[in-house]
Write a protein that holds these residues in place. Structure first.
Motif, PDB file in Angstrom:
ATOM      1  N   ASP A 137       0.620   2.787 -16.646  1.00  0.00           N
ATOM      2  CA  ASP A 137       2.006   2.371 -16.832  1.00  0.00           C
ATOM      3  C   ASP A 137       2.489   1.442 -15.729  1.00  0.00           C
ATOM      4  N   GLY A 138       1.557   0.832 -14.998  1.00  0.00           N
ATOM      5  CA  GLY A 138       1.942  -0.114 -13.972  1.00  0.00           C
ATOM      6  C   GLY A 138       1.972   0.470 -12.582  1.00  0.00           C
ATOM      7  N   ARG A 139       1.524   1.709 -12.417  1.00  0.00           N
ATOM      8  CA  ARG A 139       1.603   2.329 -11.100  1.00  0.00           C
ATOM      9  C   ARG A 139       0.665   1.662 -10.102  1.00  0.00           C
ATOM     10  N   HIS A 140      -0.342   0.909 -10.588  1.00  0.00           N
ATOM     11  CA  HIS A 140      -1.245   0.202  -9.679  1.00  0.00           C
ATOM     12  C   HIS A 140      -0.680  -1.163  -9.275  1.00  0.00           C
ATOM     13  N   ALA A 141       0.429  -1.565  -9.880  1.00  0.00           N
ATOM     14  CA  ALA A 141       0.912  -2.924  -9.674  1.00  0.00           C
ATOM     15  C   ALA A 141       1.515  -3.101  -8.288  1.00  0.00           C
TER      16      ALA A 141
ATOM     17  N   TYR B 272      -0.928 -11.791 -11.649  1.00  0.00           N
ATOM     18  CA  TYR B 272      -0.867 -10.561 -12.442  1.00  0.00           C
ATOM     19  C   TYR B 272      -0.381  -9.408 -11.566  1.00  0.00           C
ATOM     20  N   ARG B 273       0.466  -8.565 -12.139  1.00  0.00           N
ATOM     21  CA  ARG B 273       0.970  -7.412 -11.411  1.00  0.00           C
ATOM     22  C   ARG B 273       0.682  -6.092 -12.120  1.00  0.00           C
ATOM     23  N   THR B 274       0.123  -6.119 -13.324  1.00  0.00           N
ATOM     24  CA  THR B 274      -0.248  -4.875 -14.006  1.00  0.00           C
ATOM     25  C   THR B 274      -1.750  -4.626 -13.916  1.00  0.00           C
ATOM     26  N   VAL B 275      -2.424  -5.378 -13.054  1.00  0.00           N
ATOM     27  CA  VAL B 275      -3.844  -5.192 -12.748  1.00  0.00           C
ATOM     28  C   VAL B 275      -3.957  -5.116 -11.232  1.00  0.00           C
ATOM     29  N   PRO B 276      -4.708  -4.179 -10.676  1.00  0.00           N
ATOM     30  CA  PRO B 276      -4.784  -4.060  -9.215  1.00  0.00           C
ATOM     31  C   PRO B 276      -5.439  -5.278  -8.578  1.00  0.00           C
TER      32      PRO B 276
END
Length: 719
Positions: A207-211, A234-238
């Protein structure tokens, strides 16, 4: 019968604490049970003098499986008669001749009365006898929690009186085997076979917690025209995800596009993290999953990834999870369905796993055994292959220690090294089983990196042929290939009978290169005659000291992964190359900082059970952006962006949506983003919405049937 010295003070059948370690106890051994290594601390079998005689014949079972006559009734027994170093959790399996069947009104009940299994120290063992899913193999399994004593001899007796459908009567059958004397922690409890606890809750895993919620300026580079995937914004991929570059774009009408998406499991060689990855042929990310994380027992990053991330024949995703040391199955919603370990209490070998539609699987095991060579101790990793049915019964087991040529060669190599203590330190991984698969007849193809290949008759356990690097092991003559393959990976017997494999090649050969190579097997019809091996196709590429694979695609193209070639700072290497039969390169991906053990092109259609991700980067006082993606979705045509007030966002849970449609656009990549400031100005000019209606946003994916899928959570800008 006496009690062995190691069990003094315990009643027969008891096992001293610590004999077989499991769970936290096993963690005291700093041994990576699932990855004993591709190279380094191994003895050089390729340059071992070939001092062995011709291989003896396969062990005859007639002396223990006779009937009233000369023909044996059972063609397969496991453990084999006189087998050594057997797991204390082993089952007992019997398989009759193909043309015979037991004539029993109630086979399970009658067989249960006819079979006795007795340990010399642990006494008689009760268990359950059942028929395997194949309808051929009778399996006696110990009760849960039961096991044989360390080092004891076990006697199996099939009592007389069984009758075949032909009317012939079975004499009694008696044989024995000896249990391993090892006290190392490579066994797990039989009751732990199917346990699995996900590290994170599935609904929030993506849910985006890695962003990274940091400011980013998208004007620095044209949007959705990245040089590599994932692009820097990109911010939804680490950020530690290994970047993939398309170095040869897909050539229209020449790739095997109909075969689906591209699967691989890259390791970031800088950070040491492993990922599961799916991409399309345009280089667009479809799915990512960070595989390694903190080990609960050691609080350190696991360095063991997976090598066989793929869609298996049952239509589901499978991969090896090092945190639970098991193979994990996910359905087309990416839900965890089940996990699989090896049978007989072994920890699985992460390199290879296959499963059919009926639930029957092939598993590989490193069989770690302590041996005394020349008065010095050594840890030697043997290899085991198991065919396991859907109920967890081991229907077939092949062990390298039972193979006369392999076991003698390993022993001789160890004896030659006994003069040097350094040569016996560490784990001696002299076989390195890296691939197992069925051929179209159900026989089992085994790849031992340092020996070669064996095709084993699954029904009898006999070797059909062996193709190897040592003269004593090899039954083939190379007819037109002056450079025989070596240190191979991922062999496959194709539907036309040819053999396709990835030839890593020995580092001592020059020029250095690895290749995908296809051979035609010209098998001798005469007993004991040598076979012929004729090269019919090859494609050369960069030298790869370890890993790699080759896959034949439906249009005749070949997909090649070039494996690993170095650590952090090494030059980028191709992770996926697709070539035509004529050798034309029609697609190639390259990892900028990392490598993958294998890559496949496979069909996959999935809708994740989790919602899309949505998040902000930056703040309202600077240049905020809204980022959104749907990790794992394969059928997204376009996106809708909705807006609403904070109060409306509080109500937009459980699939509810914000009321205002502010944006619709086609899918162009894995992640999309827009400038909040520019969008608000654009919307205010077009729609009569108050400013408070543009405080919260929500993304809704739309599939190719123009159906809205589940929305993302609502995200609200900070003011």
């Amino acid at each position: 019968m006496g009690i062995p010295p190691s069990s003094a003070g315990h009643s027969p059948g008891d096992t001293a604490k610590g004999e077989y370690l499991k769970g936290a106890e096993a963690d005291q051994y700093d041994i990576d049970w699932t990855d004993i290594g591709e190279g380094g601390d191994e003895l050089d079998l390729l340059h071992l003098a070939d001092e062995m005689a011709d291989p003896p014949g396969i062990m005859e079972l007639a002396e223990v499986t006779g009937v009233e006559g000369d023909e044996p009734f059972f063609y397969y027994l496991n453990p084999r008669p006189n087998a050594k170093m057997v797991s204390p959790f082993t089952s007992v399996a019997l398989r009759p001749r193909r043309d015979w069947r037991l004539s029993l009104k109630n086979p399970m009940e009658e067989m249960a009365r006819k079979i006795t299994v007795k340990g010399e120290w642990s006494g008689e063992h009760e268990g359950a006898t059942s028929m395997g899913d194949d309808g051929q193999t009778l399996v006696f399994q110990l009760r849960k929690g039961d096991r044989f004593a360390k080092g004891e001899k076990v006697f199996v007796r099939i009592h007389p009186g069984l009758k075949a459908a032909t009317g012939q009567s079975l004499d009694s059958i008696n044989w024995s085997f000896r249990v391993s004397n090892s006290a190392e922690g490579y066994y797990v409890s039989q009751t732990d076979v199917d346990d699995y606890s996900p590290v994170a809750h599935e609904e929030t895993a993506f849910d985006g917690r890695h962003a990274e919620a940091t400011q980013v300026d998208l004007t620095r580079r044209p949007h959705y025209a990245p040089a590599a995937t994932p692009p820097f914004y990109y911010r939804t991929v680490p950020s530690i995800f290994p970047r993939v570059r398309v170095v040869t774009p897909a050539k229209a009408n020449k790739t095997a596009r109909q075969d689906g998406l591209i699967f691989f499991a890259p390791r970031n060689t800088t950070s040491g993290h492993d990922f599961l990855t799916i991409m399309d042929e345009k280089g667009r990310l479809i799915y990512w999953q960070q595989l390694t994380g903190l080990r609960p027992s050691k609080s350190r990053v696991s360095t063991t990834g997976t090598t066989d991330f793929r869609v298996q024949d049952n239509g589901h995703l499978w991969y090896y999870d090092p945190l639970v040391q098991a193979w994990v199955e996910r359905d087309k919603g990416y839900r965890i369905v089940r996990t699989r370990r090896a049978g007989h209490g072994y920890r699985p070998n992460r390199h290879t796993f296959r499963i059919r539609k009926d639930g029957t699987s092939l598993a590989a095991v490193y069989d770690l055994q302590p041996l005394v060579i020349g008065g010095k101790s050594a840890q030697v990793a043997g290899s085991i292959v198991q065919e396991i049915d859907s109920k967890g019964r081991v229907l077939f087991e092949w062990r390298s220690i039972d193979h006369p040529i392999i076991s003698r060669t390993v022993k001789m190599a160890l004896e030659k090294s006994a003069g040097s203590k350094a040569n016996l330190e560490g784990i001696k991984n002299m076989l390195h089983l890296n691939s197992v698969d069925w051929d179209k007849g159900g026989n089992i193809l085994i790849s031992l990196r340092r020996f070669g290949l064996l095709l084993v008759d699954r029904h009898t356990g006999q070797t059909i042929w062996q193709l190897g690097h040592l003269p004593s092991f090899n039954q083939f003559t190379y007819l037109n290939d002056p450079r025989p393959f070596s240190l191979q990976h991922s062999p496959k017997l194709l539907d036309n009978g040819n053999l396709l494999l990835f030839d890593n090649s020995s580092p001592s050969l020059h020029p250095r290169y690895s290749r995908a190579v296809e051979y035609r097997l010209e098998l001798s019809m005469g007993k004991g005659g040598r076979h012929g091996l004729r090269k019919v196709w090859e494609y050369k590429g960069p030298f790869s000291p370890f890993n790699g694979n080759a896959q034949r695609l439906s249009n005749g193209n070949t997909a090649i992964c070039w494996g690993g070639g170095g650590g952090s700072g090494s030059s980028p290497r191709p992770v996926y190359t697709e070539v035509t039969p004529a050798g034309e390169k029609v697609l190639e991906f390259q990892l900028e900082d990392g490598w993958s053990s294998r890559a496949f092109r496979l069909q996959w259609d999935a809708v994740p059970h989790w919602p899309p991700s949505a998040l902000f980067s930056g703040r309202a006082s600077s240049t905020p952006y809204v980022h959104y993606s749907f990790n794992g979705a394969t059928n997204i045509k376009k996106w809708k962006v909705l807006s609403g007030t904070i109060e409306e966002a509080r109500k937009a849970t459980g699939g509810r949506r914000l009321p205002n449609l502010v944006k619709v656009h086609t899918r162009r990549g894995f992640e999309h983003a827009f400038s909040l400031r520019d969008t608000i100005q654009e919307v205010i000019q077009k729609l009569p919405l108050p400013a408070e209606s543009l405080q919260c946003f929500q993304a809704v994916p739309v599939n190719y049937k123009d159906k809205d899928l589940k929305p993302s959570k609502a995200v609200c800008v900070e003011r």
